[in-house]
Design a protein around this motif. Sequence first.
Motif, PDB file in Angstrom:
ATOM      1  N   THR A  88       0.833  -1.208   0.000  1.00 29.01           N
ATOM      2  CA  THR A  88       0.000   0.000   0.000  1.00 29.01           C
ATOM      3  C   THR A  88       0.865   1.253   0.000  1.00 29.01           C
ATOM      4  O   THR A  88       0.585   2.222  -0.720  1.00 29.01           O
ATOM      5  CB  THR A  88      -0.933   0.004   1.222  1.00 29.01           C
ATOM      6  N   SER A 195      -6.200   1.932  -1.538  1.00 25.30           N
ATOM      7  CA  SER A 195      -6.377   1.670  -0.091  1.00 25.30           C
ATOM      8  C   SER A 195      -5.979   2.900   0.726  1.00 25.30           C
ATOM      9  O   SER A 195      -5.146   2.833   1.635  1.00 25.30           O
ATOM     10  CB  SER A 195      -5.561   0.447   0.350  1.00 25.30           C
ATOM     11  N   THR A 198      -6.251   2.880   4.586  1.00 25.82           N
ATOM     12  CA  THR A 198      -5.115   2.171   5.187  1.00 25.82           C
ATOM     13  C   THR A 198      -3.866   3.037   5.168  1.00 25.82           C
ATOM     14  O   THR A 198      -3.121   3.103   6.155  1.00 25.82           O
ATOM     15  CB  THR A 198      -4.857   0.857   4.426  1.00 25.82           C
TER      16      THR A 198
END
Length: 250
Positions: A88, A195, A198
């Motif tokens: 990520t 994401s 996140t």
Amino acid sequence: MTIHHPQAPQFFLTSPSPCPYLPGRAERKVFTHLTGDRASGLLDLLSQGGFRRSQNIAYRPACERCRACISVRILVDEFTPSRSFRRTIRKNADLIAFEGKAEPTSEQYSLFRSYLDDRHLTGGMSEMSVLDYAMMVEDSQVDTRLIEYRMRVPGAIGTTDERGGELMAVALSDVMADGLSMVYSYFEPDAAERSLGTLMILDHIERTRKLGLPYLYLGYWVEGSAKMNYKIRFQPQEHLMPKGWERFVG
């Protein structure tokens, strides 16, 4: 005779309303006001007891027959990003974060509106106007920061054009005596592959560590609520239980 200290906070209880996390249940909250010079110290104290901040209010769930909402905080000094988390971070290497005062902009509201319309169309915040948004950002008497995550502008590092990249995500966070508290965050709904939710948590873990503080407060985890499951991914963490903060083993 009971003597009340003139500066002791007063607590209030809301009326029952539909629970936003568990269908068929009702929620109630106990809350108090955060005002004046004592606001920061009071928030620090109440956060130890599971309270959260919204504008100049500190609140926590006080449901009569339900204890599903559990306060969560990450132990930042022990946190090590997993392979998935590292992916990520790499995927968003073209973003840059700018931290500043909690000041609202029309650009932020436009992204906020898109996020609500996509993720929370029927939620309690779905009707928030630009004025409501401004109050959410500005109405704080504690140390509150706003972090914008923008696309990098090629060749603009160190110039006035550096902040001109597309706004992709925003986090509103409080600085407390023992950590950072993520009050609210939102992101570009059409960039699910990034994401971004996140990413903001991972970024806040690093910000907390750099401040020399031990905890990142994530608010409530609700067992049985699918949209809250993401919080359990960030280990190690502590949950506030009847006997105090306890290490969670998931």
